[in-house]
Write a protein that holds these residues in place. Structure first.
Motif, short mmCIF file in Angstrom:
data_model
loop_
_atom_site.label_atom_id
_atom_site.label_comp_id
_atom_site.label_asym_id
_atom_site.label_seq_id
_atom_site.Cartn_x
_atom_site.Cartn_y
_atom_site.Cartn_z
N THR A 39 0.84 -1.19 0.00
CA THR A 39 0.00 0.00 0.00
C THR A 39 0.88 1.24 0.00
O THR A 39 1.84 1.34 0.76
CB THR A 39 -0.91 0.03 1.25
OG1 THR A 39 -1.63 -1.19 1.32
CG2 THR A 39 -1.88 1.19 1.20
N SER A 41 0.53 5.58 0.17
CA SER A 41 -0.36 6.64 0.59
C SER A 41 -0.14 7.85 -0.32
O SER A 41 0.96 8.39 -0.38
CB SER A 41 -0.07 7.00 2.04
OG SER A 41 -0.93 8.03 2.49
N LEU A 55 -5.33 5.58 -0.33
CA LEU A 55 -4.46 4.42 -0.19
C LEU A 55 -4.53 3.63 -1.49
O LEU A 55 -5.62 3.28 -1.94
CB LEU A 55 -4.87 3.57 1.00
CG LEU A 55 -4.79 4.28 2.35
CD1 LEU A 55 -5.28 3.37 3.47
CD2 LEU A 55 -3.38 4.77 2.63
N GLY A 142 4.97 -1.16 5.47
CA GLY A 142 4.24 0.06 5.78
C GLY A 142 2.81 -0.37 6.04
O GLY A 142 2.56 -1.38 6.70
N ILE A 143 1.87 0.35 5.47
CA ILE A 143 0.47 -0.06 5.53
C ILE A 143 0.33 -1.25 4.58
O ILE A 143 0.79 -1.21 3.45
CB ILE A 143 -0.44 1.09 5.07
CG1 ILE A 143 -0.26 2.31 5.96
CG2 ILE A 143 -1.90 0.64 5.05
CD1 ILE A 143 -0.91 3.56 5.41
N THR A 144 -0.26 -2.32 5.04
CA THR A 144 -0.46 -3.49 4.18
C THR A 144 -1.92 -3.95 4.28
O THR A 144 -2.64 -3.56 5.20
CB THR A 144 0.46 -4.66 4.58
OG1 THR A 144 0.20 -5.02 5.93
CG2 THR A 144 1.92 -4.29 4.41
N PHE A 145 -2.33 -4.76 3.33
CA PHE A 145 -3.68 -5.28 3.34
C PHE A 145 -3.69 -6.69 2.78
O PHE A 145 -2.74 -7.12 2.14
CB PHE A 145 -4.63 -4.38 2.52
CG PHE A 145 -4.34 -4.41 1.05
CD1 PHE A 145 -4.99 -5.31 0.23
CD2 PHE A 145 -3.42 -3.54 0.50
CE1 PHE A 145 -4.72 -5.36 -1.12
CE2 PHE A 145 -3.14 -3.58 -0.85
CZ PHE A 145 -3.80 -4.48 -1.67
#
Length: 174
Positions: A39, A41, A55, A142-145
């Motif tokens: 992800t 940003s 995102l 970092g931000i993950t999904f």
């Protein structure tokens, strides 16, 4: 007697104007299934001075060359409107154990024939960019999904989006 060796700096800071190899490979539009979870940003500032964030996954980001990034956004996203007004955005993400922040100068790309997605395609040129890391701590993500339920449908949509980004970038001569 003084010690001539410089003290170690805990912060590694690299400024660049071309995508490093690891980032270019991440945004090359290939092997999307293996890059699922990444992800980035995308930050923009609207006319009221409010920061807007979108995102984005690898199915919405494509680097056609070493200095640009094409982005697919939904037209109703507040970030889309803010970028249309300012022509600027910042992309932040973690890659190769470093934190990246890239200031982009944004312009619209023409829509692609046969594309019924309704997405807005944008072209971003690197204005300024930097990567930071520290020796005492390794950034692992970092931000993950994780894709749930209709993951295959999302991957299929991403494949089409990347193809459309490639076509839009090629049509613009970029």
């Amino acid at each position: 007697m003084s010690d001539s060796s410089a003290p170690e700096r805990p912060l590694e800071h690299h400024v660049f104007d071309e995508w490093p190899d690891a980032v270019r490979a991440l945004f090359d539009g290939s092997s999307l299934a293996s890059k699922t979870g990444f992800t980035a940003s995308l930050l923009s500032v609207d006319t009221n001075g409010h920061v807007r964030t979108s995102l984005l996954g690898v199915g919405e980001l494509y680097a056609p060359d070493s200095r640009t990034l094409c982005i697919a956004l939904w037209p109703q996203a507040r970030a889309t409107r803010a970028i249309a007004q300012s022509g600027r955005a910042a992309l932040t993400f973690v890659c190769d154990e470093a934190f990246y922040q890239v200031q982009l100068l944004m312009t619209p790309l023409a829509s692609v024939a046969g594309d019924a997605s309704g997405l807005v395609y944008l072209h971003g040129s690197i204005d300024t960019a930097e990567a930071q890391s520290v020796r005492y701590a390794r950034l692992t993500s970092g931000i993950t999904f994780a894709l749930e339920g209709e993951g295959e449908a999302v991957l299929d949509r991403w494949e089409r989006q990347i193809e459309h980004l490639k076509q839009a970038a090629a049509a613009a001569g970029r």
